[in-house]
Write a protein that holds these residues in place. Structure first.
Motif, short mmCIF file in Angstrom:
data_model
loop_
_atom_site.label_atom_id
_atom_site.label_comp_id
_atom_site.label_asym_id
_atom_site.label_seq_id
_atom_site.Cartn_x
_atom_site.Cartn_y
_atom_site.Cartn_z
N ARG A 214 0.83 -1.20 0.00
CA ARG A 214 0.00 0.00 0.00
C ARG A 214 0.87 1.26 0.00
NH1 ARG A 214 -4.45 -0.02 -1.88
NH2 ARG A 214 -4.42 -2.17 -1.19
N VAL A 215 0.64 2.15 -0.95
CA VAL A 215 1.44 3.37 -1.07
C VAL A 215 0.56 4.58 -0.73
CG1 VAL A 215 2.83 4.81 -2.62
CG2 VAL A 215 2.86 2.31 -2.86
N PRO A 216 0.94 5.39 0.25
CA PRO A 216 0.10 6.52 0.68
C PRO A 216 -0.07 7.59 -0.40
CG PRO A 216 1.77 5.99 2.32
CD PRO A 216 2.13 5.24 1.08
N PHE A 217 -1.23 8.23 -0.36
CA PHE A 217 -1.54 9.37 -1.23
C PHE A 217 -2.52 10.26 -0.48
CE2 PHE A 217 -3.80 11.75 -4.45
CZ PHE A 217 -2.82 12.06 -5.38
N ASP B 13 -6.07 20.00 8.44
CA ASP B 13 -5.41 20.12 9.73
C ASP B 13 -5.32 18.76 10.42
OD1 ASP B 13 -4.53 20.76 12.28
OD2 ASP B 13 -5.87 22.48 12.51
N GLU B 14 -4.10 18.33 10.74
CA GLU B 14 -3.90 17.03 11.40
C GLU B 14 -4.42 17.02 12.84
OE1 GLU B 14 -0.23 14.75 11.09
OE2 GLU B 14 0.44 16.15 9.55
N THR C 142 -5.31 12.34 6.63
CA THR C 142 -5.14 10.88 6.67
C THR C 142 -3.72 10.44 7.01
OG1 THR C 142 -4.87 10.90 4.25
CG2 THR C 142 -7.07 10.41 5.11
N MET C 143 -2.87 11.36 7.45
CA MET C 143 -1.50 10.97 7.78
C MET C 143 -1.44 9.87 8.82
SD MET C 143 1.80 11.17 7.50
CE MET C 143 2.39 12.69 6.69
N ALA C 144 -2.20 9.99 9.89
CA ALA C 144 -2.15 9.00 10.98
C ALA C 144 -2.59 7.63 10.49
CB ALA C 144 -3.02 9.46 12.15
N ALA D 228 -14.51 9.26 10.53
CA ALA D 228 -13.31 10.00 10.13
C ALA D 228 -12.05 9.16 10.36
CB ALA D 228 -13.21 11.31 10.92
N LEU D 229 -11.14 9.21 9.40
CA LEU D 229 -9.90 8.45 9.51
C LEU D 229 -8.92 9.09 10.49
CD1 LEU D 229 -9.48 7.48 5.77
CD2 LEU D 229 -9.84 5.90 7.68
#
Length: 253
Positions: free
Chosen positions: A36-39, A46-47, A99-101, A135-136
């Motif tokens: 899996r490659v993040p995008f 805002d994180e 979605t960074m986390a 929410a992710l």
């Protein structure tokens, strides 16, 4: 982003078709390694906020109002394509967030428990977000769901441990490097599938198109390249070699 879920469903079905009907079962072992490659669709989100807005609000703004959004829905027929792929419905008011986390969590699980576990969690989070609408970046809820899903496949990682990880920066550097590479490769939308490190398939491709390519590799009897993002993401070669799918799964049929 909805197309990502549809694309993953088609990928799962194609993999299941190959594994359930191998060409040479008596002399060949077939398995898949899905990395899996993040995008990021909305990298500016805002994180520090669990969610930013509903997906409906996001798309209405993106397409210039209700009329523009309706035209896009008609043009892409995501509802019909989703039903064909086995998705009963999309929650149009799902909560969008940074979605960074969640990306870091998928990568962590893959590195520590293997790609089979990270793909299982990824499938779970697709339902969590696209169907249930959560929410992710709702980290306590995400930690609970992830812990429960990992336990189903024999891996113990408690909610508190996952939440501690989600609130850290572990894995961020690798993902930021990947995002820079997307720009260099000219990848500006998802989903995309890169097979053997060289063949690019658009995420809208039907599962039968995937099968055609995988059958060619199966007939050849060898893989001519590996994942181009593995080293960048810090995934050991042994983890990739172990694979993510090696037995058919009736839920993908």
């Amino acid at each position: 982003m909805t197309q990502r879920y549809i694309g993953k469903k088609h990928l799962n079905r194609a993999i299941n078709e190959i594994l359930s009907k191998p060409l040479h079962p008596e002399k060949q072992i077939v398995k898949f390694s899905v990395l899996r490659v993040p995008f990021f669709l909305e990298p500016h989100y805002d994180e520090n906020k669990s969610f930013i807005e509903t997906n409906r609000s996001r798309l209405v703004k993106k397409w210039g109002g209700e009329a523009g959004w309706e035209r896009q829905k008609m043009a892409h027929n995501l509802k019909g394509r989703g039903e064909e792929a086995g998705i009963p419905h999309f929650n149009l008011d799902r909560l969008t967030s940074n979605t960074m986390a969640s990306h870091r969590l998928i990568q962590y699980v893959g590195k520590h428990f293997g790609l089979a576990a990270s793909e299982r969690l990824y499938d779970c989070l697709n339902v969590y977000y696209f169907v249930e609408g959560h929410a992710l970046n709702d980290r306590p809820r995400l930690a609970k769901v992830a812990s429960e899903e990992l336990k189903k496949v024999g891996h113990e990682m408690g909610e508190e441990e996952i939440l501690l990880f989600l609130n850290s920066d572990e894995g961020r550097e690798e993902i930021e490097k990947v995002l820079q590479t997307h720009t260099q490769l000219g990848i500006h939308s998802i989903p995309k599938f890169i097979i053997e490190g060289q063949t690019l398939i658009d995420g809208a491709a039907h599962w039968k198109h995937h099968v055609q390519i995988y059958r060619e590799i199966e007939s050849r009897g060898s893989v001519n390249g590996g994942p181009i993002f593995g080293e960048m993401l810090g995934v050991d070669a042994e983890i990739i070699e172990r694979g993510s799918h090696e037995e058919p799964n009736e839920m993908y049929a």
